[in-house]
Each structure stands twice: as structure tokens, then as C-alpha cells.
Design a protein around this motif. Structure first.
Motif, PDB file in Angstrom:
ATOM      1  N   ARG A   6       0.810  -1.222   0.000  1.00 53.36           N
ATOM      2  CA  ARG A   6       0.000   0.000   0.000  1.00 53.36           C
ATOM      3  C   ARG A   6       0.840   1.268   0.000  1.00 53.36           C
ATOM      4  NH1 ARG A   6      -4.900  -2.032   0.172  1.00 53.36           N
ATOM      5  NH2 ARG A   6      -5.211  -4.030   1.217  1.00 53.36           N
ATOM      6  N   ASP A   7       1.993   1.259   0.639  1.00 50.06           N
ATOM      7  CA  ASP A   7       2.836   2.449   0.623  1.00 50.06           C
ATOM      8  C   ASP A   7       3.332   2.729  -0.795  1.00 50.06           C
ATOM      9  OD1 ASP A   7       2.496   2.775   3.318  1.00 50.06           O
ATOM     10  OD2 ASP A   7       4.423   1.875   3.877  1.00 50.06           O
ATOM     11  N   GLN A  20       0.392   3.864  -3.004  1.00 49.15           N
ATOM     12  CA  GLN A  20      -0.030   5.235  -2.749  1.00 49.15           C
ATOM     13  C   GLN A  20       0.965   6.241  -3.326  1.00 49.15           C
ATOM     14  OE1 GLN A  20      -1.728   5.894   1.147  1.00 49.15           O
ATOM     15  NE2 GLN A  20      -0.878   7.949   1.218  1.00 49.15           N
ATOM     16  N   SER A  31      -7.045   4.183  -2.237  1.00 48.34           N
ATOM     17  CA  SER A  31      -5.830   3.772  -1.544  1.00 48.34           C
ATOM     18  C   SER A  31      -5.736   4.434  -0.167  1.00 48.34           C
ATOM     19  CB  SER A  31      -4.607   4.132  -2.389  1.00 48.34           C
ATOM     20  OG  SER A  31      -3.409   3.771  -1.736  1.00 48.34           O
ATOM     21  N   THR A  83      -5.928   2.713   3.910  1.00 47.50           N
ATOM     22  CA  THR A  83      -4.920   2.862   4.968  1.00 47.50           C
ATOM     23  C   THR A  83      -5.432   3.700   6.133  1.00 47.50           C
ATOM     24  OG1 THR A  83      -3.948   4.773   3.810  1.00 47.50           O
ATOM     25  CG2 THR A  83      -2.998   2.613   3.360  1.00 47.50           C
ATOM     26  N   THR A 114      -6.897  -4.087   4.440  1.00 45.72           N
ATOM     27  CA  THR A 114      -7.284  -2.691   4.594  1.00 45.72           C
ATOM     28  C   THR A 114      -7.247  -2.324   6.074  1.00 45.72           C
ATOM     29  OG1 THR A 114      -9.642  -3.176   4.871  1.00 45.72           O
ATOM     30  CG2 THR A 114      -8.829  -2.862   2.603  1.00 45.72           C
ATOM     31  N   TYR A 115      -7.270  -1.029   6.333  1.00 44.94           N
ATOM     32  CA  TYR A 115      -7.249  -0.542   7.711  1.00 44.94           C
ATOM     33  C   TYR A 115      -8.388  -1.154   8.524  1.00 44.94           C
ATOM     34  CZ  TYR A 115      -8.007   2.616  11.637  1.00 44.94           C
ATOM     35  OH  TYR A 115      -8.217   3.125  12.881  1.00 44.94           O
TER      36      TYR A 115
END
Length: 411
Positions: free
Chosen positions: A124-125, A128, A157, A161, A344-345
Motif C-alpha cells: 500500500r505504501d 499510494q 488507496s 490505509t 485494509t485498515y
């Protein structure tokens, strides 16, 4: 002597141009691990290995003395879009990092493909960061279609997060751009899908309900992935509003209308979503949840990504917990290493909630309660209002159960 990392980049370029995998090039002479280290520049090649590689690639040894072409973004894009698997994308990432030419359309296309690559891996980093660049290039090109698509993906995205506040602003802009420019149903629907998901995550359920109703009306009569995702979004919003029966009906429609031959990955994701919905119902519908997970597992054996496999294992953990198989739930939970989670978060938080509840059942009362308090405060700070409310409810019930147990023990 051939110098690294130039040799490695040139070696990889020659291999990808010929459509060879690392295993095919390595053959029985060298290991794929050694070849990978050569390509990354971590190992210096020996003369024997250089001779062998030149023979398999069908080139003269002097071909390795030629600097990597790296400068041709168009060439790297052509290779990436015509190569099965992700090796072409990996080459594209390397080339994009080297080029200095001003070719915004090519750069946009490269960034779009690379962002999808990172998304599939749950990185994800990296995803993004790539989408941030994509949005800047789209603004430079000033094409509404590209601005809308980049904004929608970036907002998704950010939502995944937990950056809900920023995601909301970007999602609203993408939707307004799609409406104002009269973009296609695909672009407008994609922007609405993102906006609904962000609004729901932010606890703005009335807004999410209005926009998802607009979305369902927009795709009326279609039978494609966009229509299936619209029904899925409608199910999510209705479920969070407490209308569980209507939510199940929406999701069942989505599963019925999307044939697995059209999009097997989405077909599996819908069944993961249905399983999650069944397990979060009150009381949990474990039999229906298990059936959906079994169907999803059979599909993910063919098309599973690291993210989807983690989602499946996470839901299997929740299923074991709801069925009272607490030892199994703990064993499954411990397979999900916290430093490698690609969920996901929201899904990560729900997994941490389950961990805390297992702690309470295992007699680690103080540790479990402290974990729930930390999760509740974190969700509040991230503006995930409904998630925070769920955590505080579980915490209150846990404290009540603990107090009741102490009273029973003392009487």
C-alpha cells in the motif's frame, strides 16, 4: 570486467526481451536465486556464468557491455503489456526510475500499470506513492478522464490505509469532475464507487446512501463488474445502517448476476464480502458464511493474490471464533503475521479486535482490555466513527462479562 549493477540491468533486459522466465534462463546450470541476485546487482558474474548466459540468450558476450536501453519508456511499456505475468512490470518500474524524458502520456500509462501491480501485492505504501505521482501527471495533462481515474484510485488507496479525511476530499473532487465533464458511465460509476466507500468509512451514512442509490440507478440494466460492485456497495451501506436483510439481498443479486467467467477475481471477492456480512450479522450466520468461504477458496486457488489469500484466512479466523473453536481461531490468527499484513485498515482493526477478544477468553484480561481501548482511540482519531463505536461496545460488553465473572467467583 563487467560491472554491477549495469550488468544485472542489461541481463534482465535481454531476458525479458526474449520472453524468458528466470527459471528458463537459469536452466540446470545455475539457481534462480543466484540469477535473481545477478539481475539485482547483488552478485558479480563469473566468466563461466557470463559465457553460459550469452549462449542461452543467443547473444555475443559483448551484448552485456551495451548499457541497458532503460531510456525507452515506450519499449518498456510494449514489453509490459505483451508479457504474461509481472516480469514486464518489474522491468517497467526499473526503466521508469531511469528515464528523464518528458513524455507525460507514456509516464501516466506506466504509473497506472505499476500502481495496479502494487495494489495486487498489497504494497500500500508503494501503491499510494505511485498514485500520488499519477494524479500529478493527470493534472499536468488536464484530461478529465485521467484526472477522475487517478483521483478515484488515490482516494481508494487512502481509505484503505485509514486516511479517511484526505480520501474524502479527493473522492468528492473526482466525482464532481466526472459529473461536470459528462464522463462515461464507467468513469462516473467508478468515481461514485470510491465516494460511497469513503463516505461509509467516514460514518457519513446518509451521504453514502444517497450516492449509492444514484450509483445503482446509473448501472440499472447492466450485467458487468461495475454493476456487481455497485450492488456490493449498496449492500455495504445498508448493512452499516442496520438493514441487514436488504444488504443480503443486494449482495445475493450481485453474486447471481456476475458470472465467474466474466471476472473470477471479483466473483471470489463478492463471496468473501458475503461471508464477512454473514459473520457480522446478529446472530452470526456461520453456515452461510462457511459456504461462501468454501466457494471463494476454490476460486482463489486459481486467481488468488497475497491480499485475497490474507482476506480469506482472516475470515476463516473470524468463522472459527464465531463457531466457538477458539484454539483454531488463535492458530489461524497467528498465521497472519502482523508485520506482513496487507489488509485494509478496517479489516486489520477487526482482526486486532478478535485478537483482544481471544486474549480475554485466554485469561489475559488486562492485556485484552488495554488493546480494545487503544483500538477504540485509534479509530476515533482516524474519524472511523462507526468502527470506534463497535470497539467501545465490545469493550463495554467485555468489562461487563469480566465483572459478572468476578461476582460469580466471589459468591
Amino acid at each position: 570486467m563487467l560491472e554491477q549493477p549495469t550488468f544485472g540491468r542489461r541481463l534482465k533486459e535481454l531476458r525479458v526481451e526474449r520472453g524468458l522466465s528466470q527459471a528458463a534462463l537459469a536452466g540446470g546450470e545455475i539457481s534462480t536465486g543466484y540469477l535473481s541476485r545477478l539481475e539485482s546487482g547483488a552478485r558479480q558474474p563469473t566468466e563461466r556464468v557470463v559465457t553460459y548466459l550469452a549462449q542461452v540468450l543467443g547473444v555475443d558476450r559483448s551484448a552485456f557491455d551495451t548499457p541497458p536501453s532503460g531510456g525507452s519508456l515506450a519499449q518498456a511499456l510494449s514489453i509490459a503489456t505483451s508479457t504474461d505475468g509481472d516480469e514486464g512490470i518489474e522491468n517497467l518500474i526499473a526503466v521508469l526510475g531511469q528515464v528523464r524524458e518528458e513524455a507525460p502520456f507514456l509516464r501516466w500509462q506506466a504509473l497506472w500499470l505499476i500502481s495496479r501491480y502494487w495494489q495486487r501485492r498489497g504494497r500500500r505504501d508503494e501503491e499510494q506513492a505511485c498514485l500520488e505521482k499519477l494524479a500529478r501527471v493527470a493534472d499536468e495533462l488536464a484530461l478529465p478522464e485521467l484526472q477522475c481515474r487517478a483521483g478515484s484510485q488515490l482516494a481508494r488507496s487512502l481509505r484503505s490505509t485509514g486516511e479517511v479525511t484526505r480520501a474524502l476530499g479527493i473522492a468528492v473532487n473526482a466525482y464532481q469532475l466526472a459529473k461536470g465533464a459528462g464522463l462515461s458511465v464507467t468513469d462516473t460509476g467508478g468515481a461514485l464507487l470510491t465516494l460511497v466507500s469513503v463516505e461509509a468509512e467516514a460514518g457519513r451514512l446518509p451521504d453514502a446512501r444517497a450516492h449509492v442509490d444514484e450509483l445503482v440507478q446509473l448501472v440499472e440494466g447492466r450485467s458487468d463488474p461495475l454493476a456487481a460492485e455497485a450492488l456490493w456497495s449498496a449492500a455495504t451501506v445498508r448493512f452499516r445502517q442496520g438493514d441487514h436483510e436488504v444488504a443480503r439481498n443486494y449482495l445475493e443479486r450481485a453474486m447471481k448476476e456476475l458470472d465467474s467467467s466474466v471476472d473470477l477475481t471479483l466473483w471470489a471477492r463478492l463471496r468473501l464480502a458475503a461471508a464477512s456480512l454473514h459473520l457480522q450479522s446478529a446472530p452470526p450466520q456461520t453456515e452461510r458464511g462457511r459456504a461462501c468461504l468454501d466457494e471463494a477458496a476454490s476460486a482463489l486457488a486459481l486467481v488468488g493474490t497475497p491480499v485475497l489469500r490474507q482476506e480469506l484466512l482472516t475470515l476463516q479466523t473470524h468463522l472459527a471464533f464465531e463457531e466457538g473453536r477458539y484454539a483454531d481461531a488463535r492458530a489461524l490468527h497467528d498465521q497472519l503475521h502482523s508485520d506482513e499484513l496487507r489488509l485494509t485498515y478496517r479489516d486489520q482493526v477487526r482482526l486486532h479486535i478478535l485478537d483482544a477478544r481471544l486474549m480475554l477468553l485466554e485469561g489475559r484480561e488486562a492485556e485484552g482490555i488495554q488493546r480494545l481501548k487503544e483500538l477504540g482511540e485509534q479509530a476515533r482519531q482516524q474519524s472511523n466513527i462507526d468502527l470506534a463505536a463497535e470497539i467501545w461496545r465490545i469493550l463495554a460488553e467485555s468489562l461487563e462479562d469480566a465483572g459478572r465473572a468476578r461476582n460469580n467467583a466471589g459468591s
